[in-house]
Write an enzyme that holds these catalytic residues in place. Structure first.
Site, mmCIF file in Angstrom:
data_model
loop_
_atom_site.group_PDB
_atom_site.id
_atom_site.type_symbol
_atom_site.label_atom_id
_atom_site.label_comp_id
_atom_site.label_asym_id
_atom_site.label_seq_id
_atom_site.Cartn_x
_atom_site.Cartn_y
_atom_site.Cartn_z
ATOM 1 N N ASP A 1 0.861 -1.186 0.000
ATOM 2 C CA ASP A 1 0.000 0.000 0.000
ATOM 3 C C ASP A 1 0.897 1.236 0.000
ATOM 4 O O ASP A 1 1.510 1.554 1.021
ATOM 5 C CB ASP A 1 -0.914 0.019 1.235
ATOM 6 C CG ASP A 1 -1.980 -1.086 1.183
ATOM 7 O OD1 ASP A 1 -1.782 -2.085 0.452
ATOM 8 O OD2 ASP A 1 -3.003 -0.948 1.882
ATOM 9 N N LYS B 1 -6.825 3.228 -3.397
ATOM 10 C CA LYS B 1 -7.228 3.248 -1.996
ATOM 11 C C LYS B 1 -7.408 4.683 -1.549
ATOM 12 O O LYS B 1 -6.649 5.565 -1.962
ATOM 13 C CB LYS B 1 -6.138 2.536 -1.190
ATOM 14 C CG LYS B 1 -6.300 2.546 0.316
ATOM 15 C CD LYS B 1 -5.200 1.717 0.986
ATOM 16 C CE LYS B 1 -5.175 1.933 2.487
ATOM 17 N NZ LYS B 1 -4.076 1.195 3.151
ATOM 18 N N LYS C 1 -10.178 0.079 -2.439
ATOM 19 C CA LYS C 1 -10.061 -0.088 -0.987
ATOM 20 C C LYS C 1 -10.327 1.226 -0.257
ATOM 21 O O LYS C 1 -9.478 2.114 -0.246
ATOM 22 C CB LYS C 1 -8.665 -0.598 -0.626
ATOM 23 C CG LYS C 1 -8.455 -0.757 0.894
ATOM 24 C CD LYS C 1 -7.087 -1.355 1.220
ATOM 25 C CE LYS C 1 -6.810 -1.319 2.717
ATOM 26 N NZ LYS C 1 -5.460 -1.814 3.054
#
Lengths: 287, 496, 320
Positions: C157, C220, C256
């Protein structure tokens, strides 16, 4: 002196219609005499407008609508003020017409011209203000900006009162045009000779052709064609004949044209309200 | 062209087994009591009709009878008008304006307190999704009474210091698409201005109007100020033609509006009409497309398309037409058509069997004419009741019936354009002039378009927004006059 | 008007990025509609179970220790105690509680998590690139990624360079994502936009486009360290970007939302949104994840209530 039968050899004026900024004769070639007041003396032969003249005037008024209604309010205001100036300049001619054809006194005639000038000036001064008076910003719930503005209704047909009232006539025309409408005016036989100087006022006021169209003719013959025309958006009936009023209302139903009755004779806000449509616009407020 | 996700695109087979189909979530009807037979509300009393005749009102969600309504005849209309006249000349006009306002505030409050009950009844009687009656109709009803309540003692500000007076007795005839909301639009401004009213709700949706009668009673409004009579066209005609009615306010079809206009020709009755529409929803290529899709869906499928201002014509710029239609189709697949009482229903029942037949007929004709038709395949409809899939016709010619006639159902007609001038010209190519939508991220283009459109309500980058303070009403054959806001009071007063 | 930006990729090829405008008010209206869905009974149970499978169970604290991460991994494997599982096992509606999708930790904890999760299908995700601010030299950020990957991270991430983005230097943002992607090797890349710092939906949409073009497997919303973190509307903007990207390229990108999703009700709203906007295809942990820590326990409480008819109390479930 304009009288045809006068004891002089001045050149008389032919009174024609006023359509699209021009002075055509009626396509029908017909005329009717207007007499000097309380006499058999013919003051002038006026055009007796036909159904086709009505049709022609309406389509010209319709094509003038977009341009006129999108002019700035300030510009419409200037033109209306110019009409007041031109009316003042033609005071003698208006007075002469009223004295000759209606039997007004000099004082009465001047009073009528004063009223007309007042009406032009009044609406010249209102053209860029009524929007603020009758429009609104509306406090809607939620993230939206919302405002209501008056707009022109469109082509307005005016059936004039058979009791000639110059102040009322000008009040009506000025109120109708100051908000961007265009007008087709059917003068009543009584007082129709005013068409000549009035049309010249319009023709010399920087008014675009077709915004105001003046017809002389027989109310009984023509009102139906004004009322039933599908391109007429609003019809103002100042004549008092209940049969005519009922027929106008009946014919108006076909395209749901707005019917204006009992509009005040004097200048005021109501005369503007009677010839506007309200548009409300929403827009979100966000990023 | 339509690149919707198909099973072939699965990354891992078997992972899409999960079907997220919300279980039924029916709103309870426990709070709603429906009288088997309903009376008329005249002069503050519940009274039987003189004809002794009744007619059925049906729940369109299942076709079952909900109750019987009294068919008011000319004699009943006369009683109602007399009661209104008496109240107008008596108790109501003697009240201080502020007291009139108090009654309206009180009505607004009771509506808020009983909102769930009213919403459920509205949905049962009309067929609209409970989420709309709960979150839109009934809150707007209360808001409308609340808004006009405050005007009652401020009428001198309507015309900049000039005094105004009420007109007298108003006969008000309302449609079935927003039954109680239309009642509020009519009654609230009329009462605030000091008039008394006789209201006739639509024959298929009278139950909430009768409930409003109870609320008005509960609020202690003097007898005769509001009278509510049920019945169909003949009852409405008797009201329109009653000689002692000073003003008629009608919302409904242009066809009936014209009949009413004709029947008042030889009278001095004032008339306001809120009629049909064929409103254009313009989407320019520079629009926020996903939100424009949302707006188009909301514009035509809200309330099953039973909306006079529905955005029933989509005008989409040619350069984005394909992608827009693809997005629209995809969005339509997520619309849930079904039981209006289910909290997850987006599109409910068509209000009546007759209306359903009419809409289906127009759709069938257009399909027969070879116009490109789309409805979401996967959408299923309940077995019983009156339902229709949301649908659209693409590449519709401006001369096609579905492009000109008001359908009053969930049917969209799509056309394309290439320039703003063409968009405006096509949008204005209608005998109506109620509303229009514009989608663009360019402010100057929005204003230019908004100014050029001949319509009373313009929704720019939004659609189908309503508020008691916002004037509503149309140009041309969409009617006469405005409802809502300060402008909505003008038809109910005389200027002194 | 659609914004079009021309960039170059690492091969020197021209990349054109188009980002449509977003109308915030209508976006919010649509977003609100998801929160008004009534998800009850069996559909609620199904949704709750599905939400668990989509969780990236996260701990990203300065105070994280090996012990804390081990406990978290244990929670990921066995969301409820065996004791409670036994108690519920006999009840009619009960199905065994699934494992979460991944555990999300700092790079220094990847090895610990990897060991603790050995033998399971639970992925180890690691925030790298100098999370959360990313304000250190690229070289160091890339090393951060490589270290996490070599320690066994399945998913990385990363945070985008918001400074460069807000300054209009989209090429730098794009380059960095490409380079991180290369450093990821086989690990999946989730690109964190930190939407709370981008301020407008138009910018969120543009950042989404850049991230997807540069090679993100997932996009995300947030680090969880900036408020606001994930919201329904901002997630909707990103989902619509994903859908348009799919229509244009055929590539399927995951989503996400992270931060601020604390209870089951919120999670179900997100699930409703994915269902209605993307269709069932995206309702899988391969394509949709929740970045959350306290969410799991609230979902468990809801399941407990659905199964037993009783409201649970907090101590029914271990904190981590």
């Amino acid at each position: 002196m304009a009288g045809l039968n006068g004891m002089n050899t001045t050149v008389a004026k032919t009174i024609k219609l006023y359509i699209g900024g021009a002075f055509p004769r009626t396509e029908s070639g017909r005329s009717f005499p207007v007499y000097a007041h309380d006499s058999k003396k013919v003051y002038a032969h006026l055009c007796r407008a036909s159904r086709k003249d009505v049709r022609n005037a309406v389509s010209i008024a319709k094509s003038a609508l977009a341009g006129w209604s999108s002019r700035s309010a300030y510009n419409r205001s200037q033109i209306l003020y110019r009409m007041a100036e031109m009316t003042e300049g033609k005071r003698a001619e208006f007075v002469e017409t009223f004295v000759q054809t209606l039997g007004y006194s000099q004082e009465q005639s001047n009073g009528a011209v004063d009223q007309a000038i007042d009406a032009f000036v009044y609406y010249a001064g209102f053209a860029d203000k009524y929007q603020q008076v009758i429009g609104s910003v509306n406090p809607v719930t939620g993230p939206h900006h919302n405002f209501t503005t008056p707009e022109a209704v469109g082509v307005v047909a005016l059936l004039c009162s058979d009791e000639f009232d110059f102040g009322q006539l000008v009040t009506r025309i000025a109120a109708i045009t100051c908000s961007g409408n265009t007008a087709v005016v059917l003068l009543s036989e009584n007082g129709a000779a005013v068409l000549a100087p009035l049309a010249e006022v319009f023709a010399t006021s920087d008014l675009p052709g077709g915004v105001i169209n003046l017809l002389s003719g027989f109310m009984d013959e023509l009102y139906l064609h004004m009322a039933s025309h599908m391109e007429v958006d609003s019809i103002c009936c100042d004549c008092n004949d209940t049969k005519i009023i009922a027929t106008v209302k009946e014919e108006a139903v076909h395209n749901l044209k707005r019917v204006v009755l009992n509009s005040p004779k004097e200048p005021g806000l109501q005369n503007i309200l009677n010839f506007v449509e309200f548009k409300t616009v929403w827009h979100p407020v966000g990023d | 062209m339509n690149k919707t996700i198909s099973a072939n695109n699965k990354k891992n087979a078997g992972e899409t087994d999960f079907v997220f189909d919300y279980s039924p979530a029916l709103e309870s009807t426990d709070m709603v009591k429906i009288n088997k037979q309903n009376k008329l509300f005249i002069n503050g009393k519940w009274t039987s009709g003189k004809s002794g005749k009744f007619f059925d009102t049906i729940n369109p969600a299942n076709g079952e009878k909900l109750a019987e309504l009294t068919e008011a005849n000319a004699e009943d209309v006369d009683r109602a008008v007399k009661a209104a006249r008496k109240a107008f000349e008596g108790s109501w006009s003697k009240l201080a304006p502020k007291q009139r306002g108090r009654y309206l505030f009180r009505i607004a409050r009771i509506i808020q307190e009983r909102s769930r009950e009213i919403a459920v009844l509205e949905t049962m009687d009309n067929g609209k999704p409970i989420k709309e009656s709960r979150d839109f109709d009934i809150p707007q009803v209360a808001a409308h009474f609340f808004y006009y309540a405050g005007w009652a003692d401020k009428l001198e500000y309507l015309f900049n210091g000039r005094n105004v007076s009420p007109i007298g007795v108003a006969g008000q005839i309302i449609p079935w698409n927003f039954p109680l909301l239309m009642a509020a639009w009519k009654i609230a401004p009329a009462l605030a201005a000091g008039n008394c009213v006789v209201l006739k709700p639509a024959e298929t949706t009278s139950l909430t109007a009768l409930l409003l009668g109870e609320i008005i009673e509960e609020a202690g409004v003097p007898p005769g100020v509001v009278n509510i009579i049920t019945g169909a066209g003949a009852t409405g005609a008797a009201l329109v033609n009653h000689p002692d009615v000073n003003k008629i306010a009608f919302t409904g079809s242009t066809e009936v509006g014209k009949i009413i206009a004709r029947s008042t020709v030889n009278t001095a009755k004032k008339l306001t009409l809120e009629l049909g529409g064929k409103s254009a929803h313009i989407v320019y290529e520079d629009a926020a497309l996903d939100q424009a899709v949302e707006s188009v869906v909301n514009g035509i499928y809200f309330n099953q398309g039973h909306v006079c201002c529905a955005g029933s014509r989509l005008l989409v710029e040619e350069s984005i037409a394909d992608i827009f239609v693809t997005k629209l189709k995809r969005r339509m697949t997520s619309l849930r058509v079904g039981d209006p009482l289910d909290k997850n229903t987006d599109v409910g029942a068509i209000n009546s069997a007759g209306e359903l037949k009419k809409i289906k007929g127009l759709i069938a004709n257009a399909i027969e004419d070879g116009i490109e038709y789309y409805e979401p395949e996967a959408t299923t409809l309940p077995q019983k009741g009156y339902y229709l899939k949301p649908c659209f016709f693409n590449n519709v010619a401006a001369s096609a019936t579905i492009c000109r006639r008001e359908i009053f159902g969930p049917v969209l007609a799509i056309q394309t354009f290439r320039t703003p001038e063409e968009a405006i010209q096509k949008a204005n190519d209608t005998t109506y002039g109620l509303a229009a939508g514009i989608w663009s991220e360019k402010g100057s283009k929005i204003h230019k378009t908004a100014q050029a459109l001949k319509a009373g309500v313009i929704w720019a980058n939004t659609y189908n927004k309503f508020d008691p303070s916002s004037p509503f009403g149309g140009y041309n054959e969409s009617g006469w006059g405005r409802e809502g806001g300060r402008h909505g009071l003008l038809p109910y007063v005389e200027v002194k | 008007m659609q914004r079009i930006i021309s960039l170059q990729n690492h091969n020197g090829e021209k990349v054109s990025i188009a980002s449509p405008p977003i109308d915030a008010v209508m976006l919010h209206e649509r977003a609100d509609s998801f929160t008004k869905r009534s998800v009850k009974k069996q559909s609620k149970m199904d949704a709750l179970y599905k939400c668990i499978e989509m969780i990236d169970l996260t701990t990203l604290e300065g105070a994280d220790t090996v012990g804390k991460v081990k406990q978290l991994c244990s929670k990921a494997r066995f969301p409820i105690t065996t004791e409670l599982a036994d108690e519920l096992a006999g009840l009619p509606n009960y199905k065994p509680i699934p494992q979460v999708a991944a555990v999300c930790v700092y790079p220094s904890m990847v090895q610990t998590a990897k060991d603790a999760l050995r033998g399971t299908t639970i992925k180890v995700a690691s925030v790298a690139t100098a999370f959360p601010a990313g304000q250190i030299p690229l070289k160091t950020r890339l090393q951060d990624v490589k270290d996490a990957v070599s320690a066994g991270a399945d998913e990385i991430d990363m945070v985008i360079n918001r400074g460069a983005f807000l300054a209009g230097d989209y090429q730098t943002v794009f380059d960095e994502i490409e380079q991180v992607k290369a450093a990821c090797d086989k690990a999946h890349l989730k690109v964190i936009l930190e939407t709370g710092e981008l301020s407008t939906y138009d910018k969120v949409r543009l950042a989404s486009e850049i991230a997807m073009e540069a090679g993100a497997d997932f996009i995300k919303t947030s680090t969880g360290k900036v408020s606001p973190a994930a919201t329904i509307p901002v997630t909707l903007v990103m989902l619509q970007a994903i859908l348009d990207f799919y229509d244009r390229t055929g590539k399927i990108i995951g989503m996400k939302p992270a931060g601020g999703i604390r209870n089951a009700k919120q999670a179900i709203h997100y699930l409703v949104m994915v269902n209605e906007v993307m269709g069932p295809r995206w309702l899988t942990p391969d394509l949709f994840r929740f970045g959350a820590s306290s969410l799991l326990n609230d979902i468990l409480k809801q399941i407990y209530k659905q199964v037993t008819g009783r409201y649970a109390y907090d101590k029914s479930f271990s904190l981590d």
